[in-house]
Enzyme design. Sequence first.
Site, PDB file in Angstrom:
ATOM      1  N   TYR A   1       0.796  -1.226   0.000  1.00 56.28           N
ATOM      2  CA  TYR A   1       0.000   0.000   0.000  1.00 56.28           C
ATOM      3  C   TYR A   1       0.828   1.275   0.000  1.00 56.28           C
ATOM      4  CZ  TYR A   1      -3.705  -3.274   1.099  1.00 56.28           C
ATOM      5  OH  TYR A   1      -4.594  -4.323   1.055  1.00 56.28           O
TER       6      TYR A   1
ATOM      7  N   HIS B   1      -8.986   1.593  -5.865  1.00 53.19           N
ATOM      8  CA  HIS B   1      -8.202   0.659  -5.052  1.00 53.19           C
ATOM      9  C   HIS B   1      -6.736   0.999  -5.240  1.00 53.19           C
ATOM     10  CE1 HIS B   1     -11.658  -1.813  -4.142  1.00 53.19           C
ATOM     11  NE2 HIS B   1     -12.001  -1.673  -5.411  1.00 53.19           N
TER      12      HIS B   1
END
Length: 150
Positions: free
Chosen positions: A25, A102
């Site tokens: 991430y 996302h």
Amino acid sequence: MSPPLIVVLNGPNLNMLGVREPEKYGTATLDDVEALCAETAEEYGLAIDFRQTNAEGELVTWIQECRGRAAGIVINPAGYTTTSIAVMDALLAVDLPVIEVHITNIHRREEFRHNSYVSKAATGVICGLGVTGYALAIRAMADLVEQDEE
């Protein structure tokens, strides 16, 4: 006249950005993402309302509150992507443009992440481009809002 409002909603665990699995991430925090969204929105003459919750019901309520208030929704449903029919139904009910975001490419990850209920309500989906995907979503939303105004 006030600028069109884009609501940016973030689902569970996104408050852990920057510390949670940085190899997947990245190191940007949710505050960094909010600043990026605010800068991008200003550039395109939009206002934003940026929120994060770990609670599905709260996310559904926020989506419902967008009806008649917002010009569009940018949403990273996180863990609710593959599980929440309630979030999908709320997005369908508000009748607004929706862009699903996302940070990772969900199609390159575990198979259970490949099916998004939210995509069934989304105008478009951006995934795999890191937090830059949020800025791209706001840019795309600016185009959608402009088209709606014509």
